[in-house]
Design an enzyme around this catalytic site. Structure first.
Site, PDB file in Angstrom:
ATOM      1  N   SER A 152       0.856  -1.206   0.009  1.00  0.00           N
ATOM      2  CA  SER A 152       0.102  -0.096   0.013  1.00  0.00           C
ATOM      3  C   SER A 152       0.985   1.260   0.055  1.00  0.00           C
ATOM      4  O   SER A 152       1.713   1.288   0.902  1.00  0.00           O
ATOM      5  CB  SER A 152      -1.026  -0.210   1.379  1.00  0.00           C
ATOM      6  OG  SER A 152      -1.945   0.833   1.217  1.00  0.00           O
ATOM      7  N   GLU A 153       0.681   2.015  -0.868  1.00  0.00           N
ATOM      8  CA  GLU A 153       1.915   3.045  -1.083  1.00  0.00           C
ATOM      9  C   GLU A 153       1.979   4.115  -0.093  1.00  0.00           C
ATOM     10  O   GLU A 153       2.691   4.831   0.122  1.00  0.00           O
ATOM     11  CB  GLU A 153       1.558   3.848  -2.539  1.00  0.00           C
ATOM     12  CG  GLU A 153       0.386   4.574  -2.793  1.00  0.00           C
ATOM     13  CD  GLU A 153      -0.650   3.744  -3.676  1.00  0.00           C
ATOM     14  OE1 GLU A 153      -0.787   2.557  -3.222  1.00  0.00           O
ATOM     15  OE2 GLU A 153      -1.278   4.135  -4.668  1.00  0.00           O
ATOM     16  N   ASN A 154       0.690   4.002   1.047  1.00  0.00           N
ATOM     17  CA  ASN A 154       0.891   5.056   1.924  1.00  0.00           C
ATOM     18  C   ASN A 154       1.670   4.440   3.163  1.00  0.00           C
ATOM     19  O   ASN A 154       1.828   5.021   4.017  1.00  0.00           O
ATOM     20  CB  ASN A 154      -0.624   5.378   2.525  1.00  0.00           C
ATOM     21  CG  ASN A 154      -1.457   4.202   2.802  1.00  0.00           C
ATOM     22  OD1 ASN A 154      -1.250   3.177   2.203  1.00  0.00           O
ATOM     23  ND2 ASN A 154      -2.305   4.142   3.981  1.00  0.00           N
ATOM     24  N   SER A 193       8.545   3.681   1.078  1.00  0.00           N
ATOM     25  CA  SER A 193       7.279   2.861   0.191  1.00  0.00           C
ATOM     26  C   SER A 193       7.748   3.139  -1.250  1.00  0.00           C
ATOM     27  O   SER A 193       7.584   2.137  -1.860  1.00  0.00           O
ATOM     28  CB  SER A 193       6.218   3.707   0.745  1.00  0.00           C
ATOM     29  OG  SER A 193       5.101   3.212   0.010  1.00  0.00           O
TER      30      SER A 193
END
Lengths: 222, 221, 222, 221
Positions: A45-47, A85
């Site tokens: 998840s890019e967060n 990330s």
């Protein structure tokens, strides 16, 4: 089964056990529902985490997906900051990214982040994902709501990334980029090559091994 | 009374706020954004701000309230789609919006905080993102030179802090906070808890206290 | 008190309460012994932490200074990786770095990492420290063992960094770089300006406020 | 028998070792270097290695034993002063040594692991470090373009791992390990302990398991 779920099912069959996968919002989030039983993937998840899981009813503080929605996490999850990330994303540590598309062209260009003159949401993490992931799968309905082609000779909308798309999966079939050429490798049950040609502007080759696209059992024509 | 030398009240932030200043804000769709500090900035009445962060939240959540209340002159961000007001003001010419890829934004902030003059990234090559940027080619691959970002102030959200300002973040609220701690002249963190110095295992500190100038206990007036 | 300790004492008086400080190996490590009582500094160690403290007898696993020697840590210590360590160093988050010098010149250039033809140990973190720290203090004996000048018109050895030195502190006096000029601001008790001129090749200005260099009480001439 | 799918024995590393390969090794003067893996590499007999890391330890400690036993053809490092054998072989022309600033080495490895084409650093400008490098000037400041480093293998030392390969390091043994985990085709970590997956708090993981291909329990034959 509707087109979205047909596409998500077929995308799920692309996953290999152990793959690290980032799923865009919308259609791609349906993919985990259709994974083969022996295929386990890790969702990025890019967060800022690896280990995204289904919500399972219990919300935890500050546990949200990249769409800002409460989510779950699997055992062995790892959180990190945004720089890390995108080190993971840009650095090729994500095996597959699945995104929607507004347009894809026969060069492997993808446009999916803005329409000039309309509200511009921004590219978010999409440009890094398409640039960095080992495999870029565009999962989208074959044509626009108005019936216009989305698989084009050349994208007319601003690009997300140039020449990075690995495969296009629609409800009508599967295309892959092989040696720089767009190749039709699967056709959905009940769909004809003529229908695909009619709805595809791009020039493409039909693979000698072109076969029927796998669909869920209940969706197979009897 | 402050429990520690770095702890201040929301009100003590006022003298540091001024029209036209630039602010790095932690958070991803509001998660990891210090809502109390945002409220204090709103109440202070400052305007013409440049705000820099992943997204502009929503008109009610995160940094979005500053946009909705027209306190912002410029936004540097990767995504504004969740705050219709940002888009509306941009199209109306009231707000300057600079959009860039999320990973590039993270690297630019990290550069700004670490003395680097920029990074070379393949992201954005062949797209409108490359407009106006220096392009270098090494070994046949094109890269954009992406330049550092710094700000006058960084506003962070932590889960726990100690008296020295060492910070620990919780889950997905970490996001941009740790890199922003490097990249501003004044760094203030709103934290859910302040524990005695020595109570955070040194291996588990996510932002070293020397980077943090002030702490505000969340919700404490 | 020997020259090394005299220098370390004077360097210690440069520190301000709250400073983040990186101390090179050798002489600079003596500095904490001479800090004024009301001055507390945080020591940065380039192998990845802030909070370096004296050993105090008890060794802990994997707790070593940048010289690889067992050390202690103060309450509120933070460990991090080497990339972060140098983000802190290069990014100007270290207020003062104190290093020895082979040569310094009147342009503020420092050479302290190699002598051509001899064993080259390598620059380690010195180049980043001298480039990034807000204040660079060169703490060294004024002349070589053979009596040769080390404060030169122009360094002849390979540089560690160009034009970055803030101050030079020797057993004979204190020089500062002010508006790009080398300025003598303090002379040690019992030392004459002529002696300093004789042992200094660089051109320097004598500050109108040039005063006696502070030394420990027991070392003051009676 | 492996406790987990990623756990292997020292011996299982053998098929991956070959003459001429490049190896990133964690550690700072031996602290944070996987001594058992170094021993395995020594025992395997491979030679002409390129080793990349902060320093070359001592002839008896850390990576230094590979140098002392003449298994190394090239060293990329920031400091070799603690291992007289490295210097001796360099001067004798038996060993190629590339020295660079420690912060630059860290960034180059990080770039190699994160898809970046390089960074712009002021470190080394005006010194012999700038020889042969692209120099860029922005806003009157010169920067060197420092290019990425990757290797065939990274050998790491962790304090604790879980079954998925998530790693936690201890104190100053962290150093170069986390960035090296990003920058090699095969990443193996020697760890003091392996705990069940789920036993490490997700906020405290320092290297995500997806970056780690194999784990070796320290000392277990």
């Amino acid at each position: 089964m509707d087109a979205k779920n047909l596409i998500a099912f077929r995308v799920a069959q692309e996953m290999k056990d152990g793959d690290v996968v980032n799923l865009g919002i919308g259609l791609p989030t349906l993919v985990p529902d259709y994974l083969p039983e022996d295929v386990h993937i890790t969702l990025q998840s890019e967060n800022g985490f690896l280990g995204l899981g289904p919500l399972n009813g219990k919300t935890l503080p500050n546990l949200v997906n990249a769409g800002g929605k409460p989510c779950g996490m699997v055992p062995g999850t790892a959180f990190f900051d945004s720089a890390m990330s995108f080190c993971i994303i840009r650095g090729g540590h994500v095996d597959v990214t699945v995104l929607g598309g507004l347009q894809v062209d026969q060069e492997g260009n993808l446009a999916n982040w803005m329409v000039p003159g309309k509200m511009v949401p921004g590219m978010g993490g999409a440009m890094d994902l398409v640039t960095g992931a080992k495999n870029v799968i565009v999962a989208m309905e074959h044509a626009t709501k108005e019936g216009g082609a989305k698989i084009l000779k050349r994208c007319t909308l601003p690009l997300t990334a140039a020449k990075k798309v690995s495969a296009i999966i629609t409800e009508l079939g599967v295309f892959r980029f092989i040696d720089g050429k767009l190749v039709l490798t699967e056709i959905a049950p009940g769909v004809t090559l003529d229908e695909i040609r009619a709805k595809t502007e791009a020039e493409f080759v039909v693979s000698p091994e072109c076969c029927e696209m796998e669909t869920p059992r209940e969706a197979q024509p009897v | 009374m402050s429990q520690t030398s770095k702890q201040i009240s929301y009100a003590a932030l006022r003298p540091r706020l001024r029209d036209g200043m630039s602010i790095l804000f932690g958070g991803f769709l509001g998660v990891g954004t210090p809502e109390g500090i945002v409220g204090e900035i709103l109440d202070s009445g400052v305007r013409d701000l440049t705000i820099i962060g992943n997204d502009t939240g929503t008109p009610e959540v995160g940094i979005g309230v500053l946009v909705a209340n027209k306190r912002v002159r410029k936004v540097i961000s990767s995504h504004i789609g969740t705050n219709a007001e940002t888009g509306r003001q941009m199209i109306a010419g009231e707000l300057d919006v600079e959009l860039g890829p999320q990973g590039t934004l993270a690297e630019r902030i990290r550069c700004g905080g670490s003395g680097l003059g920029g990074v070379l990234t393949p992201t954005g090559v062949g797209t409108i993102v490359e407009e106006g940027k220096t392009k270098l080619n090494f070994d046949g691959i094109d890269y954009l030179v992406e330049r550092p970002i710094r700000a006058d102030m960084a506003i962070l959200k932590a889960h726990c802090a100690d008296g020295k300002g060492n910070l620990v973040y919780q889950r997905a609220a970490r996001n941009f906070n740790p890199i922003m701690a490097l990249a501003a002249d004044f760094v203030v963190a709103e934290t859910d808890a302040i524990v005695p110095t020595g109570d955070i295992d040194p291996d588990l500190v996510m932002t070293p206290g020397v980077l943090v100038h002030a702490l505000i206990l969340a919700g404490e007036q």
